[in-house]
Design a protein around this motif. Sequence first.
Motif, PDB file in Angstrom:
ATOM      1  N   UNK A  44       0.903  -0.949   0.003  1.00  0.00           N
ATOM      2  CA  UNK A  44      -0.049  -0.026  -0.062  1.00  0.00           C
ATOM      3  C   UNK A  44       0.789   1.325  -0.136  1.00  0.00           C
ATOM      4  N   UNK A  45       1.883   1.241   0.806  1.00  0.00           N
ATOM      5  CA  UNK A  45       2.891   2.328   0.959  1.00  0.00           C
ATOM      6  C   UNK A  45       3.484   2.538  -0.451  1.00  0.00           C
ATOM      7  N   UNK A  46       3.916   1.656  -1.203  1.00  0.00           N
ATOM      8  CA  UNK A  46       4.488   1.731  -2.542  1.00  0.00           C
ATOM      9  C   UNK A  46       3.474   2.194  -3.441  1.00  0.00           C
ATOM     10  N   UNK A  47       2.174   1.386  -3.490  1.00  0.00           N
ATOM     11  CA  UNK A  47       1.197   2.062  -4.405  1.00  0.00           C
ATOM     12  C   UNK A  47       0.637   3.343  -4.291  1.00  0.00           C
ATOM     13  N   UNK A  48       0.618   3.872  -3.074  1.00  0.00           N
ATOM     14  CA  UNK A  48      -0.108   5.234  -2.910  1.00  0.00           C
ATOM     15  C   UNK A  48       1.027   6.061  -3.078  1.00  0.00           C
ATOM     16  N   UNK A  49       2.259   5.645  -2.491  1.00  0.00           N
ATOM     17  CA  UNK A  49       3.270   6.960  -2.464  1.00  0.00           C
ATOM     18  C   UNK A  49       3.870   7.369  -3.626  1.00  0.00           C
ATOM     19  N   UNK A  53       4.099  10.453  -6.539  1.00  0.00           N
ATOM     20  CA  UNK A  53       4.918  10.872  -7.422  1.00  0.00           C
ATOM     21  C   UNK A  53       4.724  11.040  -8.890  1.00  0.00           C
ATOM     22  N   UNK A  54       4.218  10.003  -9.557  1.00  0.00           N
ATOM     23  CA  UNK A  54       3.735   9.924 -10.719  1.00  0.00           C
ATOM     24  C   UNK A  54       2.607  11.341 -11.044  1.00  0.00           C
ATOM     25  N   UNK A  55       1.869  11.224 -10.193  1.00  0.00           N
ATOM     26  CA  UNK A  55       0.772  12.332 -10.649  1.00  0.00           C
ATOM     27  C   UNK A  55       1.374  13.761 -10.273  1.00  0.00           C
ATOM     28  N   UNK A  62       5.614  16.431 -16.728  1.00  0.00           N
ATOM     29  CA  UNK A  62       4.229  16.589 -16.730  1.00  0.00           C
ATOM     30  C   UNK A  62       3.456  16.759 -15.332  1.00  0.00           C
ATOM     31  N   UNK A  63       2.607  17.516 -15.082  1.00  0.00           N
ATOM     32  CA  UNK A  63       1.798  17.628 -13.992  1.00  0.00           C
ATOM     33  C   UNK A  63       0.418  17.092 -14.076  1.00  0.00           C
ATOM     34  N   UNK A  64       0.131  15.849 -13.466  1.00  0.00           N
ATOM     35  CA  UNK A  64      -1.230  15.388 -13.945  1.00  0.00           C
ATOM     36  C   UNK A  64      -2.139  15.860 -12.683  1.00  0.00           C
ATOM     37  N   UNK A  65      -1.660  16.150 -11.558  1.00  0.00           N
ATOM     38  CA  UNK A  65      -2.410  16.658 -10.468  1.00  0.00           C
ATOM     39  C   UNK A  65      -1.293  17.829  -9.748  1.00  0.00           C
ATOM     40  N   UNK A  66      -2.178  19.062  -9.800  1.00  0.00           N
ATOM     41  CA  UNK A  66      -1.346  20.151  -9.320  1.00  0.00           C
ATOM     42  C   UNK A  66      -1.407  20.291  -7.650  1.00  0.00           C
ATOM     43  N   UNK A 184       9.201   9.637 -14.155  1.00  0.00           N
ATOM     44  CA  UNK A 184       7.728   9.502 -14.106  1.00  0.00           C
ATOM     45  C   UNK A 184       7.308   8.310 -14.436  1.00  0.00           C
ATOM     46  N   UNK A 185       7.580   7.556 -15.790  1.00  0.00           N
ATOM     47  CA  UNK A 185       7.186   6.091 -15.703  1.00  0.00           C
ATOM     48  C   UNK A 185       7.912   5.240 -14.630  1.00  0.00           C
ATOM     49  N   UNK A 186       8.719   5.517 -14.206  1.00  0.00           N
ATOM     50  CA  UNK A 186       9.363   4.572 -13.150  1.00  0.00           C
ATOM     51  C   UNK A 186       8.340   4.598 -12.041  1.00  0.00           C
ATOM     52  N   UNK A 187       7.867   5.843 -11.613  1.00  0.00           N
ATOM     53  CA  UNK A 187       6.859   5.967 -10.426  1.00  0.00           C
ATOM     54  C   UNK A 187       5.744   5.226 -10.734  1.00  0.00           C
ATOM     55  N   UNK A 188       5.256   5.278 -11.831  1.00  0.00           N
ATOM     56  CA  UNK A 188       4.019   4.528 -12.254  1.00  0.00           C
ATOM     57  C   UNK A 188       4.142   3.127 -12.226  1.00  0.00           C
ATOM     58  N   UNK A 189       5.330   2.569 -12.741  1.00  0.00           N
ATOM     59  CA  UNK A 189       5.527   1.146 -12.905  1.00  0.00           C
ATOM     60  C   UNK A 189       5.779   0.643 -11.516  1.00  0.00           C
ATOM     61  N   UNK A 190       6.447   1.233 -10.629  1.00  0.00           N
ATOM     62  CA  UNK A 190       6.746   0.754  -9.256  1.00  0.00           C
ATOM     63  C   UNK A 190       5.413   0.712  -8.363  1.00  0.00           C
ATOM     64  N   UNK A 191       4.693   1.898  -8.587  1.00  0.00           N
ATOM     65  CA  UNK A 191       3.445   1.763  -7.779  1.00  0.00           C
ATOM     66  C   UNK A 191       2.518   0.725  -8.014  1.00  0.00           C
ATOM     67  N   UNK A 192       2.473   0.628  -9.324  1.00  0.00           N
ATOM     68  CA  UNK A 192       1.430  -0.349 -10.030  1.00  0.00           C
ATOM     69  C   UNK A 192       2.007  -1.935  -9.600  1.00  0.00           C
ATOM     70  N   UNK A 193       3.260  -2.265 -10.414  1.00  0.00           N
ATOM     71  CA  UNK A 193       3.884  -3.252 -10.463  1.00  0.00           C
ATOM     72  C   UNK A 193       4.430  -3.841  -9.322  1.00  0.00           C
TER      73      UNK A 193
END
Length: 210
Positions: A44-49, A53-55, A62-66, A184-193
């Motif tokens: 959960x810590x990795x998924x949310x944390x 970072x990705x957002x 790119x900033x998905x969430x300000x 950027x993509x690294x954060x998304x991959x680590x969060x999900x996978x």
Amino acid sequence: MTPIDDDAPPLNPAESLALIERERRNVGRDLSPDPRVMFWPWGIAWLVGFAFFFLRFGPDGRVFVDMPQWLPLAVLPVLMIVAGIVTGIAGSRVSGRVSGPSNRQGIMYGISWSIAFTGFSILFAQFSQLLPEEKSGLLWAGGMVALTGALHMAGGAVWNDRDLFVLGAWTSLINIVGILIGPGWHSLIVAVAGGGGMIAAGIVGWVRMR
């Protein structure tokens, strides 16, 4: 006369082996922490944390969430501290019922995590300011995830735990992929996978214990 326990016929060899194996598994369950408690807090810590970072620090800046820049930098460490406390309490409850080499192995393994992460943090702090911001973030995230994967594989080798070793190998693999793709993509991959992999590992371990 109704026979008492002492009058019961002795078990045949097959039944005796089955009884021994059943009791061994019961003892193993009693002396092993719940895999869900050990893996889910970190997952959960990795998924949310890392999702934060990705957002905030997405691909190509790119900033998905300000949100304030400090927020992702605070959320991930706080979640990891909470995960460490939860798993530490769960592990100590089990280790309190165990003595001998296994207990010492667990203590030394836990100390290894603390020393390794402290050393990496000091090292990265010396060089991160020399890099662009996005590269510095990738250095910290990629390095820490790489260390986590390596320590998981080492733990799997020490305790002959195939599931833990596979989790470490999977974490290392997705970390390499994320680093190659870039910030950027690294954060998304680590969060999900990565986070999802830990949650899945907790489910698999719990099912096997049952």
